[in-house]
Design a protein around this motif. Structure first.
Motif, PDB file in Angstrom:
ATOM      1  N   LYS A 183      -4.193  -3.193  -8.504  1.00  0.00           N
ATOM      2  CA  LYS A 183      -3.914  -1.999  -7.716  1.00  0.00           C
ATOM      3  C   LYS A 183      -5.233  -1.244  -7.604  1.00  0.00           C
ATOM      4  O   LYS A 183      -5.814  -0.838  -8.611  1.00  0.00           O
ATOM      5  N   TYR A 213       0.851  -1.185   0.000  1.00  0.00           N
ATOM      6  CA  TYR A 213       0.000   0.000   0.000  1.00  0.00           C
ATOM      7  C   TYR A 213       0.882   1.228   0.000  1.00  0.00           C
ATOM      8  O   TYR A 213       2.075   1.155   0.286  1.00  0.00           O
ATOM      9  N   SER A 251      -4.774  10.179  -2.829  1.00  0.00           N
ATOM     10  CA  SER A 251      -4.363   9.212  -3.839  1.00  0.00           C
ATOM     11  C   SER A 251      -3.726   7.957  -3.235  1.00  0.00           C
ATOM     12  O   SER A 251      -2.802   7.388  -3.808  1.00  0.00           O
ATOM     13  N   ARG A 252      -4.252   7.500  -2.110  1.00  0.00           N
ATOM     14  CA  ARG A 252      -3.775   6.251  -1.519  1.00  0.00           C
ATOM     15  C   ARG A 252      -4.194   5.078  -2.406  1.00  0.00           C
ATOM     16  O   ARG A 252      -5.215   5.127  -3.083  1.00  0.00           O
ATOM     17  N   TRP A 253      -3.410   3.995  -2.347  1.00  0.00           N
ATOM     18  CA  TRP A 253      -3.692   2.807  -3.144  1.00  0.00           C
ATOM     19  C   TRP A 253      -3.280   1.570  -2.365  1.00  0.00           C
ATOM     20  O   TRP A 253      -2.507   1.636  -1.412  1.00  0.00           O
ATOM     21  N   PRO A 273      -7.503   1.869  -5.886  1.00  0.00           N
ATOM     22  CA  PRO A 273      -7.487   3.126  -5.136  1.00  0.00           C
ATOM     23  C   PRO A 273      -8.175   2.930  -3.775  1.00  0.00           C
ATOM     24  O   PRO A 273      -9.186   2.212  -3.670  1.00  0.00           O
ATOM     25  N   TRP A 274      -7.635   3.540  -2.748  1.00  0.00           N
ATOM     26  CA  TRP A 274      -8.192   3.430  -1.399  1.00  0.00           C
ATOM     27  C   TRP A 274      -9.660   3.844  -1.373  1.00  0.00           C
ATOM     28  O   TRP A 274     -10.473   3.225  -0.696  1.00  0.00           O
TER      29      TRP A 274
END
Length: 112
Positions: A48, A26, A32-34, A50-51
Motif C-alpha cells: 500500500k 486505490y 491521504s490518497r493511497w 501513499p499517493w
C-alpha cells in the motif's frame, strides 16, 4: 498526475525482488490518497503506497520500464511483512474482476 491512477507501475528500487506492479485498488482523499500495488510476477508481494510517494518520479514511474540498475528497497524486504490475508478487493474500474461489469476501465499506461 491524474487520479485515479493508471494500472501499470515500475518501482525505481526492488521491493522484495520485484519492480513491476499493477494498481489493483486505490482510495482516500487528498492529502491521504493511497494505492494498493501487486507485483506482476509474484502475487504475494502486495504494498500500500501513499499517493504522494507514487507520484514522486524518484520512487515510481507510471508504466512498465526496463531499468538496468536498481537498489534494494527497505520498504518490503521480507514476504512475512506483506499480509495477503488483508488483501483489498480490486477496484470497480480495475478490469481485474470477473465478470467485468463496468464500461469504464482505468488505462494501463499514461496517455501520451
Amino acid at each position: 498526475m491524474i487520479w485515479p491512477p493508471v494500472k501499470a507501475w515500475t518501482s525505481k528500487a526492488y521491493i522484495d525482488g520485484q519492480v513491476h506492479f499493477v494498481a489493483i485498488n486505490y482510495g482516500g482523499e487528498l492529502p491521504s490518497r493511497w494505492v494498493i500495488l501487486m507485483s506482476v510476477l509474484d502475487s504475494t508481494v502486495v504494498v500500500k503506497v501513499p499517493w504522494s510517494q507514487l507520484v514522486d518520479l524518484s520512487n515510481w514511474e507510471p508504466g512498465w520500464d526496463e531499468i538496468n540498475h536498481r537498489e534494494p528497497s527497505k520498504l518490503v524486504n521480507n514476504k512475512s511483512f506483506v499480509k495477503t490475508n488483508d488483501f483489498f478487493n480490486p477496484s470497480f474500474d480495475s478490469g481485474l474482476t470477473i465478470p467485468i461489469s463496468e464500461n469504464i476501465i482505468r488505462p494501463w499506461f499514461k496517455q501520451v
